[in-house]
Design a protein around this motif. Structure first.
Motif, PDB file in Angstrom:
ATOM      1  N   ARG A 207       0.862  -1.277   0.187  1.00 13.16           N
ATOM      2  CA  ARG A 207      -0.067  -0.059   0.065  1.00 13.16           C
ATOM      3  C   ARG A 207       0.787   1.271  -0.138  1.00 13.16           C
ATOM      4  NH1 ARG A 207      -5.197   2.052   1.655  1.00 13.16           N
ATOM      5  NH2 ARG A 207      -4.978   3.999   1.121  1.00 13.16           N
ATOM      6  N   LYS A 208       1.733   1.325   0.916  1.00 14.36           N
ATOM      7  CA  LYS A 208       2.697   2.495   0.904  1.00 14.36           C
ATOM      8  C   LYS A 208       3.309   2.823  -0.138  1.00 14.36           C
ATOM      9  CE  LYS A 208       6.562   0.934   3.488  1.00 14.36           C
ATOM     10  NZ  LYS A 208       7.482   0.915   4.986  1.00 14.36           N
ATOM     11  N   VAL A 209       3.990   1.624  -0.973  1.00 10.17           N
ATOM     12  CA  VAL A 209       4.581   2.084  -2.327  1.00 10.17           C
ATOM     13  C   VAL A 209       3.614   2.462  -3.482  1.00 10.17           C
ATOM     14  CG1 VAL A 209       5.975   0.739  -4.101  1.00 10.17           C
ATOM     15  CG2 VAL A 209       6.192   0.121  -1.752  1.00 10.17           C
ATOM     16  N   MET A 210       2.381   1.613  -3.425  1.00  3.43           N
ATOM     17  CA  MET A 210       1.485   2.145  -4.506  1.00  3.43           C
ATOM     18  C   MET A 210       1.057   3.507  -4.264  1.00  3.43           C
ATOM     19  SD  MET A 210      -0.123   1.445  -7.149  1.00  3.43           S
ATOM     20  CE  MET A 210      -0.583  -0.465  -7.391  1.00  3.43           C
ATOM     21  N   ASP A 211       0.618   4.225  -3.097  1.00  2.85           N
ATOM     22  CA  ASP A 211       0.605   5.402  -2.641  1.00  2.85           C
ATOM     23  C   ASP A 211       1.630   6.423  -3.198  1.00  2.85           C
ATOM     24  OD1 ASP A 211      -1.791   4.691  -1.560  1.00  2.85           O
ATOM     25  OD2 ASP A 211      -1.120   4.889   0.466  1.00  2.85           O
ATOM     26  N   LYS A 212       2.564   6.009  -2.906  1.00  6.67           N
ATOM     27  CA  LYS A 212       3.973   6.851  -3.510  1.00  6.67           C
ATOM     28  C   LYS A 212       3.842   6.786  -5.182  1.00  6.67           C
ATOM     29  CE  LYS A 212       6.911   6.472   0.472  1.00  6.67           C
ATOM     30  NZ  LYS A 212       8.077   5.996   0.904  1.00  6.67           N
ATOM     31  N   VAL A 213       3.570   5.625  -5.715  1.00  4.37           N
ATOM     32  CA  VAL A 213       3.429   5.505  -6.934  1.00  4.37           C
ATOM     33  C   VAL A 213       2.351   6.662  -7.647  1.00  4.37           C
ATOM     34  CG1 VAL A 213       3.022   4.219  -9.091  1.00  4.37           C
ATOM     35  CG2 VAL A 213       4.701   3.456  -7.293  1.00  4.37           C
ATOM     36  N   TRP A 214       1.243   6.609  -6.974  1.00  6.25           N
ATOM     37  CA  TRP A 214      -0.073   7.307  -7.495  1.00  6.25           C
ATOM     38  C   TRP A 214       0.431   9.059  -7.298  1.00  6.25           C
ATOM     39  CZ3 TRP A 214      -4.278   4.113  -5.043  1.00  6.25           C
ATOM     40  CH2 TRP A 214      -4.840   2.800  -5.868  1.00  6.25           C
ATOM     41  N   ALA A 215       1.038   9.213  -5.943  1.00  6.53           N
ATOM     42  CA  ALA A 215       1.584  10.402  -5.815  1.00  6.53           C
ATOM     43  C   ALA A 215       2.564  11.093  -6.774  1.00  6.53           C
ATOM     44  CB  ALA A 215       2.097  10.558  -4.432  1.00  6.53           C
ATOM     45  N   TYR A 216       3.266  10.225  -7.578  1.00  4.12           N
ATOM     46  CA  TYR A 216       4.231  10.578  -8.399  1.00  4.12           C
ATOM     47  C   TYR A 216       3.399  10.852  -9.774  1.00  4.12           C
ATOM     48  CZ  TYR A 216       8.179  10.867 -11.134  1.00  4.12           C
ATOM     49  OH  TYR A 216       9.520  11.382 -11.964  1.00  4.12           O
ATOM     50  N   PHE A 217       2.559  10.109 -10.051  1.00  4.61           N
ATOM     51  CA  PHE A 217       1.776  10.315 -11.136  1.00  4.61           C
ATOM     52  C   PHE A 217       0.757  11.440 -11.100  1.00  4.61           C
ATOM     53  CE2 PHE A 217       2.427   5.768 -12.256  1.00  4.61           C
ATOM     54  CZ  PHE A 217       2.484   5.626 -13.723  1.00  4.61           C
ATOM     55  N   ASP A 218       0.331  11.833  -9.793  1.00  3.02           N
ATOM     56  CA  ASP A 218      -0.364  12.826  -9.587  1.00  3.02           C
ATOM     57  C   ASP A 218       0.245  14.341  -9.859  1.00  3.02           C
ATOM     58  OD1 ASP A 218      -2.814  11.249  -9.120  1.00  3.02           O
ATOM     59  OD2 ASP A 218      -2.620  11.325  -6.664  1.00  3.02           O
ATOM     60  N   SER A 219       1.500  14.185  -9.425  1.00  2.63           N
ATOM     61  CA  SER A 219       2.468  15.449  -9.748  1.00  2.63           C
ATOM     62  C   SER A 219       3.016  15.488 -11.095  1.00  2.63           C
ATOM     63  CB  SER A 219       3.618  15.476  -8.623  1.00  2.63           C
ATOM     64  OG  SER A 219       4.528  14.208  -9.059  1.00  2.63           O
ATOM     65  N   ALA A 220       2.609  14.529 -12.040  1.00  2.00           N
ATOM     66  CA  ALA A 220       3.264  14.404 -13.422  1.00  2.00           C
ATOM     67  C   ALA A 220       4.899  14.769 -13.393  1.00  2.00           C
ATOM     68  CB  ALA A 220       2.459  15.612 -14.186  1.00  2.00           C
ATOM     69  N   GLY A 221       5.434  13.592 -12.409  1.00  2.00           N
ATOM     70  CA  GLY A 221       6.798  13.759 -12.427  1.00  2.00           C
ATOM     71  C   GLY A 221       7.517  13.617 -13.533  1.00  2.00           C
ATOM     72  N   PRO A 222       8.952  14.007 -13.677  1.00  2.00           N
ATOM     73  CA  PRO A 222       9.752  13.995 -14.806  1.00  2.00           C
ATOM     74  C   PRO A 222       9.758  12.788 -15.431  1.00  2.00           C
ATOM     75  CG  PRO A 222      11.018  14.350 -12.797  1.00  2.00           C
ATOM     76  CD  PRO A 222       9.569  14.539 -12.226  1.00  2.00           C
TER      77      PRO A 222
END
Length: 292
Positions: A29-44
């Motif tokens: 869960r904590k890894v998926m949350d970080k992945v989703w946060a990265y997508f939400d931020s439209a990371g590099p």
């Protein structure tokens, strides 16, 4: 007509009783949350807005795939730093044990104990591995992976490798490192993620050249991908030639559109329904030795 009904109609139209998706993501869960946060931020590594369509809890995501008629799927997970892969593998083994329709998935990172935990994962029943060269920011030719590739080659366990330079190029992405890797390990079973997007031609060449190189359809041909990385129209005939080497992948749940879209776009490029059945079920069933 809702999405479940549309997918059922797609399957019925092509005589497919169930789907096999070799590229779906389940993580702690904590890894998926970080992945989703990265997508939400439209990371590099993404470079554009990327809304997550299936932002459900784990149980809800599994249920959704089952409603879609996906009988077998994977838990593609990957480390971005050392001393993370073995922990992810432990989680994935537990997930597979309580989710029998998931193909037991494992991963690795270039580090001194990689050979040992990869061998342990295979011994514990891992049926597919994930290597994310872009996110992990490592070369597949890293000497710390030499023994890992050797173990995987000997075991014949497939590895889904994100090695293309989409959606944004990484330090070690592109066809050249993978061409050298296959020269060194010609019997390695590799599934090139995203059809090698955007280096489609070069990865089609690789699949043509090596018996054990396959490609998955993840995001390929979709409207979203075609905006930035259109599949070259002059290469469409090769999809027919390589029809036994292309496998359905979706990137579920981390996609900015409905699952049905990944299926329907296959109809745009498929030479016939036999091709769609092969891609959506039969090729993966043969590769992984699945029943039914």
């Amino acid at each position: 007509m809702n999405e479940v009904e549309r997918i059922a109609r797609f399957r019925s139209n092509h005589g497919i009783d169930h789907l096999v998706d070799v590229h779906t993501h389940f993580m702690p869960r904590k890894v998926m949350d970080k992945v989703w946060a990265y997508f939400d931020s439209a990371g590099p590594l993404i470079g554009r807005p990327w809304p997550i369509t299936y932002r459900h809890d784990e149980e809800g995501r599994v249920a959704r795939l089952r409603e879609f008629g996906v009988r077998r799927f994977t838990s593609m997970l990957y480390p971005h730093k050392p001393e993370m892969a073995a922990w992810l593998n432990s989680w994935a083994a537990d997930f597979a044990s309580r989710t029998p329709d998931c193909l037991h998935t494992a991963t690795f990172y270039p580090e001194p104990d990689a050979k040992d935990y990869v061998a342990s994962a295979i011994g514990a029943g891992a049926r597919v591995f994930k290597s994310h060269i872009q996110v992990g920011d490592y070369s597949p030719l890293d000497p710390l992976l030499d023994d890992v590739w050797g173990v995987l080659e000997d075991a014949g366990v497939p590895i889904v490798v994100h090695c293309g330079s989409g959606p944004a190029p990484g330090t070690h992405t592109g066809p050249a490192p993978m061409e050298e890797l296959m020269r060194r390990y010609p019997k390695l079973t590799v599934i090139v993620a995203h059809m090698g997007m955007p280096e489609y031609r070069e990865f089609l060449d690789l699949a043509e050249r090596y018996e054990r190189v396959y490609l998955d359809t993840t995001m390929a041909f979709t409207d979203f991908a075609e905006e930035d990385a259109p599949f070259p129209s002059d290469e469409l005939p090769r999809l027919d030639v390589l029809r036994q080497k292309i496998l359905l992948g979706s990137d579920f749940p981390n996609i900015p559109y409905g699952y049905i879209h990944q299926l329907e776009v296959l109809e745009r490029v498929a030479p016939d329904s036999d091709w769609i059945r092969a891609v959506c079920r039969d090729n993966a069933a043969a590769l992984f030795g699945l029943d039914g």
